[in-house]
Scaffold this motif. Structure first.
Motif, PDB file in Angstrom:
ATOM      1  N   LYS A  13     -16.560 -25.758  27.621  1.00  0.00           N
ATOM      2  CA  LYS A  13     -16.212 -26.705  26.283  1.00  0.00           C
ATOM      3  C   LYS A  13     -16.668 -28.077  26.338  1.00  0.00           C
ATOM      4  CE  LYS A  13     -14.266 -24.627  23.077  1.00  0.00           C
ATOM      5  NZ  LYS A  13     -13.097 -23.919  22.889  1.00  0.00           N
ATOM      6  N   ARG A  57      -6.337 -18.979  30.960  1.00  0.00           N
ATOM      7  CA  ARG A  57      -6.968 -17.696  29.956  1.00  0.00           C
ATOM      8  C   ARG A  57      -6.325 -16.601  30.630  1.00  0.00           C
ATOM      9  NH1 ARG A  57     -10.675 -16.852  25.945  1.00  0.00           N
ATOM     10  NH2 ARG A  57     -11.386 -14.637  25.812  1.00  0.00           N
ATOM     11  N   ILE A  62       4.706 -15.927  16.022  1.00  0.00           N
ATOM     12  CA  ILE A  62       4.293 -16.609  17.566  1.00  0.00           C
ATOM     13  C   ILE A  62       5.254 -17.168  18.087  1.00  0.00           C
ATOM     14  CG2 ILE A  62       3.688 -18.955  16.033  1.00  0.00           C
ATOM     15  CD1 ILE A  62       0.959 -17.277  18.131  1.00  0.00           C
ATOM     16  N   MET A  67       6.895 -15.050  20.535  1.00  0.00           N
ATOM     17  CA  MET A  67       6.038 -14.721  21.636  1.00  0.00           C
ATOM     18  C   MET A  67       6.278 -15.997  22.708  1.00  0.00           C
ATOM     19  SD  MET A  67       2.038 -14.404  21.747  1.00  0.00           S
ATOM     20  CE  MET A  67       1.725 -16.044  21.907  1.00  0.00           C
ATOM     21  N   ALA A  84      -3.627 -22.184  17.274  1.00  0.00           N
ATOM     22  CA  ALA A  84      -4.682 -20.919  17.114  1.00  0.00           C
ATOM     23  C   ALA A  84      -4.241 -19.787  16.631  1.00  0.00           C
ATOM     24  CB  ALA A  84      -5.338 -20.871  18.716  1.00  0.00           C
ATOM     25  N   THR A 123      -4.704 -19.679  11.738  1.00  0.00           N
ATOM     26  CA  THR A 123      -5.775 -18.705  11.628  1.00  0.00           C
ATOM     27  C   THR A 123      -5.537 -17.503  10.855  1.00  0.00           C
ATOM     28  OG1 THR A 123      -5.412 -18.155  13.848  1.00  0.00           O
ATOM     29  CG2 THR A 123      -7.389 -19.664  13.620  1.00  0.00           C
ATOM     30  N   GLN A 166     -12.107 -11.160   6.307  1.00  0.00           N
ATOM     31  CA  GLN A 166     -12.483 -11.890   7.226  1.00  0.00           C
ATOM     32  C   GLN A 166     -14.019 -12.803   7.185  1.00  0.00           C
ATOM     33  OE1 GLN A 166     -10.884  -9.996  11.397  1.00  0.00           O
ATOM     34  NE2 GLN A 166     -10.383 -12.140  11.243  1.00  0.00           N
ATOM     35  N   LEU A 174     -16.224 -23.687  17.510  1.00  0.00           N
ATOM     36  CA  LEU A 174     -16.093 -24.698  18.522  1.00  0.00           C
ATOM     37  C   LEU A 174     -16.914 -25.229  19.284  1.00  0.00           C
ATOM     38  CD1 LEU A 174     -12.380 -23.136  19.451  1.00  0.00           C
ATOM     39  CD2 LEU A 174     -12.961 -24.504  17.533  1.00  0.00           C
ATOM     40  N   PHE A 201     -13.949 -13.545  15.403  1.00  0.00           N
ATOM     41  CA  PHE A 201     -13.321 -13.962  16.821  1.00  0.00           C
ATOM     42  C   PHE A 201     -14.343 -14.667  17.697  1.00  0.00           C
ATOM     43  CE2 PHE A 201     -10.578 -10.680  14.627  1.00  0.00           C
ATOM     44  CZ  PHE A 201      -9.575 -11.258  14.776  1.00  0.00           C
ATOM     45  N   SER A 202     -15.577 -14.755  17.247  1.00  0.00           N
ATOM     46  CA  SER A 202     -16.609 -15.344  18.232  1.00  0.00           C
ATOM     47  C   SER A 202     -17.145 -14.163  19.205  1.00  0.00           C
ATOM     48  CB  SER A 202     -16.104 -16.870  18.640  1.00  0.00           C
ATOM     49  OG  SER A 202     -17.333 -17.239  19.091  1.00  0.00           O
ATOM     50  N   GLN A 254     -14.485 -15.895  23.675  1.00  0.00           N
ATOM     51  CA  GLN A 254     -13.976 -15.276  22.417  1.00  0.00           C
ATOM     52  C   GLN A 254     -12.554 -15.219  22.145  1.00  0.00           C
ATOM     53  OE1 GLN A 254     -15.724 -11.650  22.311  1.00  0.00           O
ATOM     54  NE2 GLN A 254     -14.587 -10.569  20.650  1.00  0.00           N
ATOM     55  N   CYS A 255     -12.176 -15.107  21.011  1.00  0.00           N
ATOM     56  CA  CYS A 255     -10.505 -15.747  20.783  1.00  0.00           C
ATOM     57  C   CYS A 255      -9.632 -14.910  21.787  1.00  0.00           C
ATOM     58  CB  CYS A 255     -10.434 -15.139  19.418  1.00  0.00           C
ATOM     59  SG  CYS A 255      -8.805 -15.315  18.781  1.00  0.00           S
ATOM     60  N   LEU A 256      -8.922 -15.581  22.219  1.00  0.00           N
ATOM     61  CA  LEU A 256      -7.774 -15.062  23.192  1.00  0.00           C
ATOM     62  C   LEU A 256      -6.697 -14.281  22.559  1.00  0.00           C
ATOM     63  CD1 LEU A 256      -6.375 -17.408  26.019  1.00  0.00           C
ATOM     64  CD2 LEU A 256      -4.644 -16.069  24.808  1.00  0.00           C
ATOM     65  N   GLY A 257      -6.480 -14.537  21.309  1.00  0.00           N
ATOM     66  CA  GLY A 257      -5.345 -13.902  20.673  1.00  0.00           C
ATOM     67  C   GLY A 257      -5.941 -12.823  19.655  1.00  0.00           C
ATOM     68  N   LEU A 270      -3.542  -9.414  19.136  1.00  0.00           N
ATOM     69  CA  LEU A 270      -2.620  -9.997  18.454  1.00  0.00           C
ATOM     70  C   LEU A 270      -2.698 -10.114  16.968  1.00  0.00           C
ATOM     71  CD1 LEU A 270       0.714 -10.669  18.169  1.00  0.00           C
ATOM     72  CD2 LEU A 270      -0.038 -12.829  18.878  1.00  0.00           C
TER      73      LEU A 270
HETATM   74  C1  HEM Z   1      -7.496 -14.245  12.313  1.00  0.00           C
HETATM   75  C2  HEM Z   1      -6.989 -14.908  13.228  1.00  0.00           C
HETATM   76  C3  HEM Z   1      -8.090 -15.627  14.138  1.00  0.00           C
HETATM   77  C4  HEM Z   1      -9.276 -15.815  14.244  1.00  0.00           C
HETATM   78  C5  HEM Z   1     -10.092 -15.628  13.151  1.00  0.00           C
HETATM   79  C6  HEM Z   1      -9.696 -16.637  15.473  1.00  0.00           C
HETATM   80  C7  HEM Z   1     -10.885 -17.053  15.864  1.00  0.00           C
HETATM   81  C8  HEM Z   1     -11.074 -17.814  16.926  1.00  0.00           C
HETATM   82  C9  HEM Z   1     -12.321 -18.351  17.247  1.00  0.00           C
HETATM   83  C10 HEM Z   1     -13.582 -18.211  16.461  1.00  0.00           C
HETATM   84  C11 HEM Z   1     -12.194 -18.984  18.433  1.00  0.00           C
HETATM   85  C12 HEM Z   1     -13.170 -19.684  19.058  1.00  0.00           C
HETATM   86  C13 HEM Z   1     -14.371 -18.903  20.017  1.00  0.00           C
HETATM   87  C14 HEM Z   1     -15.364 -19.949  20.617  1.00  0.00           C
HETATM   88  O1  HEM Z   1     -15.120 -20.743  21.375  1.00  0.00           O
HETATM   89  O2  HEM Z   1     -16.516 -19.483  20.321  1.00  0.00           O
HETATM   90  C15 HEM Z   1     -10.866 -18.777  18.852  1.00  0.00           C
HETATM   91  C16 HEM Z   1     -10.434 -19.277  20.311  1.00  0.00           C
HETATM   92  C17 HEM Z   1      -9.006 -19.056  20.519  1.00  0.00           C
HETATM   93  N1  HEM Z   1      -8.096 -18.410  19.872  1.00  0.00           N
HETATM   94 FE1  HEM Z   1      -8.421 -17.208  17.924  1.00  0.00          FE
HETATM   95  N2  HEM Z   1      -8.337 -16.704  16.339  1.00  0.00           N
HETATM   96  C18 HEM Z   1      -7.288 -16.049  15.557  1.00  0.00           C
HETATM   97  C19 HEM Z   1      -6.177 -15.923  16.050  1.00  0.00           C
HETATM   98  C20 HEM Z   1      -5.512 -16.177  17.226  1.00  0.00           C
HETATM   99  C21 HEM Z   1      -4.339 -15.715  17.818  1.00  0.00           C
HETATM  100  C22 HEM Z   1      -3.209 -15.381  16.954  1.00  0.00           C
HETATM  101  C23 HEM Z   1      -4.053 -16.561  19.050  1.00  0.00           C
HETATM  102  C24 HEM Z   1      -2.959 -16.719  19.767  1.00  0.00           C
HETATM  103  C25 HEM Z   1      -2.047 -15.959  20.040  1.00  0.00           C
HETATM  104  C26 HEM Z   1      -5.280 -17.175  19.202  1.00  0.00           C
HETATM  105  C27 HEM Z   1      -5.689 -17.904  20.263  1.00  0.00           C
HETATM  106  C28 HEM Z   1      -6.903 -18.580  20.642  1.00  0.00           C
HETATM  107  C29 HEM Z   1      -7.101 -19.551  21.999  1.00  0.00           C
HETATM  108  C30 HEM Z   1      -6.119 -20.039  22.875  1.00  0.00           C
HETATM  109  C31 HEM Z   1      -8.535 -19.530  21.675  1.00  0.00           C
HETATM  110  C32 HEM Z   1      -9.215 -20.476  22.843  1.00  0.00           C
HETATM  111  C33 HEM Z   1      -9.650 -19.520  23.915  1.00  0.00           C
HETATM  112  C34 HEM Z   1     -10.526 -20.149  24.907  1.00  0.00           C
HETATM  113  O3  HEM Z   1     -11.027 -21.283  24.735  1.00  0.00           O
HETATM  114  O4  HEM Z   1     -10.751 -19.580  26.076  1.00  0.00           O
HETATM  115  N3  HEM Z   1      -6.307 -16.984  18.121  1.00  0.00           N
HETATM  116  N4  HEM Z   1     -10.263 -17.812  17.976  1.00  0.00           N
END
Ligand code: HEM
Length: 465
Positions: free
Chosen positions: A65, A93, A147, A150, A272, A276, A331, A341, A403-404, A409-412, A415
């Motif tokens: 990043k 992670r 959240i 959790m 996050a 979202t 979505q 990001l 979720f990419s 790719q999204c960690l959550g 969930l």
């Molecule tokens: C509809 C719900 C959600 C969508 C559409 C979404 C989408 C995304 C996207 C597009 C990314 C960026 C990936 C990249 O860098 O290419 C991301 C990263 C992330 N998301 Fe989600 N997200 C959602 C829900 C959540 C939830 C519920 C959590 C946590 C409990 C979460 C935690 C994270 C974290 C921590 C990252 C950073 C991961 C990393 O850099 O390793 N997200 N999410």
């Protein structure tokens, strides 16, 4: 053409929320091109085929990043998971994913917690059936409770409601602040931002930062007081983290699981995880309200497969292809990250014949992929049938990438998928939804840079009385 100092920032803000500039450039220059944010170049990858070659097959090269000054200002250094690299990122992670798994993602435990929130949210809706009521605010509370359960093991009720009110205000402030032109301009064109009127980034965010960290630090302090280090089981993420911290400290490692890292992880997971999911639910309900024939089909399927007011659970998911198609299409259309990001290359590489140096900005342009008219004809039309095949089964479409992709790719995701399915399918099983007296919710995204939660008002009628 990028302008000196500004780069392409002005084109982006002229076509909010940002989709159209990237679509236009993709048509003009192909699926690999350079986009300038101020004076920083970012290589944009805007087709699924090319994302597969790069972010997926060569994931290690594209996983880092970019570290921006404004992020360091908020975090007081390089902490958390969403913006860190190297060992800090991999360690945290992995730890977050395994903690989520231990809390029962994929088992019944997490589902039970979410269903409690579904029921509580509906209790509030039930009090106002037949009248105009706020829909997204109630869902926001439900998702915030999931959240917070959790992270800290409790839901907001009774005297804790004040806390939730304050936190929601902080979230709303932050959403508005980060979608304003002034803020984005300062982040990406800092040299010129001081000539613009309005609060600087630092002025606008300092109090917000103090208040948010105060909430997390208070929670962490309370956990520390009551934690039972002798028990192997943890009830929430903070407890699991503090136990890992103690274990590591006993081995002489005082850095990796620091207190500062914990509060930053809480910020990452909270942010996050809340907006979202909440944005996606509010857009889903808005799209369905604008498309009454979709609601009719949702109800027909539910009547056939569930046929009572019992709770819909994850074990019903495969029996409800149309419901899943509605969530997929929501979505895709909500497309909540018009820019995604900012990553950078972790080593020198060659892309589409061009040499790219280590540390160059790269972006998986997921919003362009989800608006690709070759895959999704008439891409701005809300049409769940895109995800239904000729056998009336759910169709897997690789280009649906909210979720990419790749190592970040999204960690959550697990969930989030569970929450979306349980909140949305139960909502439509319980209620018939129609427009409030004030009319249908707006679908206009042209006011902000980015996609923020809808204010959705509607009238609900219970389907089973
Ligand atoms: C509809 C719900 C959600 C969508 C559409 C979404 C989408 C995304 C996207 C597009 C990314 C960026 C990936 C990249 O860098 O290419 C991301 C990263 C992330 N998301 Fe989600 N997200 C959602 C829900 C959540 C939830 C519920 C959590 C946590 C409990 C979460 C935690 C994270 C974290 C921590 C990252 C950073 C991961 C990393 O850099 O390793 N997200 N999410």
């Amino acid at each position: 053409m990028p302008l000196p100092l500004f780069g392409n920032v002005l084109s982006l803000s002229a076509e909010k929320p940002g989709y159209e500039s990237f679509r236009k450039w993709t048509k003009q220059y192909g699926d690999v091109f350079t986009f300038w944010l101020g004076s920083s170049p970012y290589v944009i990858i805007s087709s699924y085929k090319r994302m597969k070659e790069t972010f997926i097959k060569d994931g290690e090269t594209y996983m880092n990043k970019v570290q921006l000054d404004f992020q360091r200002f908020i975090r007081d250094g390089n902490y958390g998971v969403a913006e860190t690299n190297g060992l800090v990122w991999t360690t945290h992670r992995r730890f977050a994913l395994s903690t989520l798994r231990d809390f029962g993602l994929g088992k019944d435990l997490m589902q039970e917690k979410i269903l409690i929130e579904v029921e509580e949210t509906f209790q509030t809706f039930d009090k106002n059936v037949g009248k105009d009521q706020d829909i997204n605010e109630r869902f926001n509370e439900g998702v915030a409770n999931v959240i917070n359960q959790m992270l800290f093991g409790y839901r907001f009720e009774k005297e804790k409601m004040e806390e939730l009110k304050k936190l929601s205000e902080l979230m709303e402030y932050q959403e508005q602040f980060f979608s304003s032109f002034r803020t984005n301009f300062q982040i990406f064109v800092p040299q010129l931002a001081r000539f613009l009127p309005g609060k600087t980034f630092e002025e606008g965010i300092s109090q917000w930062k103090t208040d948010f960290f105060a909430f997390f630090d208070k929670q962490i302090g309370e956990h520390r007081k009551k934690i039972d280090f002798d028990s192997d089981e943890s009830q929430d993420y903070a407890e699991a983290y503090l136990k890992e911290q103690k274990k590591r400290e006993a081995e002489g490692d005082f850095e990796m699981f620091s207190d500062k890292q914990l509060s930053n992880m809480c910020i990452d997971l909270w942010f996050a995880g809340l907006s979202t999911t909440n944005i996606t639910i509010s857009w889903t309900i808005s799209y369905v309200l604008h498309n009454p024939e979709v609601q009719k089909k949702i109800h027909e399927e539910l009547d056939q497969m569930i046929s009572s007011d019992r709770m819909v659970t994850m074990s019903d998911k495969n029996d409800l292809p149309y419901m899943n198609a509605v969530i997929n299409e929501s979505q895709r259309c909500a497309n909540i990250l018009p820019v995604n990001l900012f990553h950078c290359t972790s080593r020198d590489t060659v892309l589409n014949g061009y040499s790219i140096q280590k540390g160059t900005g790269v972006l998986a342009q997921i919003s362009t992929v989800m608006l690709d008219e070759e895959v999704f004809p008439d891409p701005y039309k809300f049409n769940p049938e895109r995800f239904i095949d000729e056998n009336v089964k759910l169709k897997k479409v690789e280009e649906l990438v909210p979720f990419s992709v790749g190592k970040r790719q999204c960690l959550g995701e697990g969930l989030a998928r569970m929450e979306l399915f349980l909140f949305i399918s139960n909502f439509f099983n319980r209620y018939k939804v129609s427009a409030a007296s004030t009319g249908l919710p707006s679908l206009d995204k042209s006011k902000e840079l980015g996609v923020i939660p809808r204010k959705v008002k509607a009238v609900l009628e219970k389907r089973y009385v």
